[in-house]
Design an enzyme around this catalytic site. Sequence first.
Site, PDB file in Angstrom:
ATOM      1  CB  SER A 141     -13.745 -10.999  75.822  1.00 47.29           C
ATOM      2  OG  SER A 141     -13.682 -11.191  77.221  1.00 47.29           O
ATOM      3  CG  ASP A 387      -7.816 -15.656  80.288  1.00 54.07           C
ATOM      4  OD1 ASP A 387      -8.825 -15.812  80.993  1.00 54.07           O
ATOM      5  OD2 ASP A 387      -7.864 -15.328  79.081  1.00 54.07           O
ATOM      6  CG  HIS A 390     -11.170 -15.114  77.856  1.00 57.28           C
ATOM      7  ND1 HIS A 390     -10.514 -14.217  78.677  1.00 57.28           N
ATOM      8  CD2 HIS A 390     -12.191 -14.419  77.284  1.00 57.28           C
ATOM      9  CE1 HIS A 390     -11.099 -13.035  78.605  1.00 57.28           C
ATOM     10  NE2 HIS A 390     -12.125 -13.127  77.780  1.00 57.28           N
TER      11      HIS A 390
END
Length: 424
Positions: A141, A387, A390
Amino acid sequence: MKFQVIQLSNGKNSQQNSSTKVFLVTLSLILISSIPLGLLKSSHSPLPSPKINISSLRSIELDNKCDVFKGKWVPHPQGPYYTNETCRLIIDQHNCMKFGRPDSEFMKWRWKPDDCVLPLFDAAQFLEMVRGKSMAFVGDSVGRNQMQSLLCLLADVAYPEDISDKLSADTNYFKRLFYADYNFTLATFWSPFLVKSRDADPDGHSYNSLMSLYLDEADEAWANEIENFDYVIISAGQWFFRPLLFYNKGQLVGCHKCNGNITSLTRYSAYRMAFRTAFRTLLSLKNYKGTTFLRTFSASHFENGDWDKGGSCARIRPITGQEMKLEEFNMEFYLTQVEELRTAEKEGKTTGLTFQLLNTTEIMWLRPDGHPNSYGHSMNRNATVNDCVHWCLPGPIDTWNEFLLYLMKRDALQRLRAKLMKNA
């Protein structure tokens, strides 16, 4: 502009031939540099084709030995190329401003190489370079995160048509986007290990469940599709921290973070084999003629605990290498994959395939401020999570695509020069 002239064995004639080649190459580069790229193609652009500035081309040629990945982050008051309001393609996972991030300084820094210039991203120029071509991001991702950044950078010129549902049943993880005016296809292939994998935990899949990796078998999800792509960006990383069973030639050969009487192997061994298998697969494909980029390991920045133990990344400014050293295991991941790239690069020279390094590891270690932290939504859950893996959009990840365009232009110039020298 410097040219390396090969001296032939016939004295005066060889010197004349060399001079002629240098003249033709120089003249051709000047002419090509002053012609809009669109005129070199059979189809026409929906917008006036941008002229490539000859001085910028020469600077790239002269900077051929410059390491654009060595430098520092400097203030950039002009801010980002786009915002979460001007680009409608940002997904919630990366849309930090939508979910209330109060600071904006993290968007006002730019990477400055020590000994050369990294040009600003030129969306029109990028689209002209890929006219009639295709590009794929293969990996996890974070690789998809880079593709989302590229979509927003290109949105200044064109938006694509999403044709994912025509080619895949899983349109969250396998995307196909088509820029009709440029006949350009952009794709992302979800393959977090690059090699074949499956769930091995009897309790089913979870964020930290056991998985089996078949280290000598490329993941068919991308390997069966990649042959006709012109540019392939390979990356993988964070999934190798989970519990894993390792198979080679169908036999269980070891494991990482697993229970039972199984030989323990390091995650670095599996990481090496995964990239070796991926690169060997590309080298073995009969019709693959593309350029492969290794986008190197992107470290996470969890502080005060791991991702599942309350860790977060609340910094709002870049750091220096003196403030926080890159951990040894991150560097080990980086060195492992680069070693495999260099091997593939050497092999590729014998078959005409190009492998290039897109080095993001050390520069991104200095940007703990660029993650969503609590200002983003998980793709799989309608909830906010911390997170620190990312990257916010816009944000420092946009630099990856500045690097990508720079390397593409440099590669194109080198190929052109070699072709002109050969034919002169």
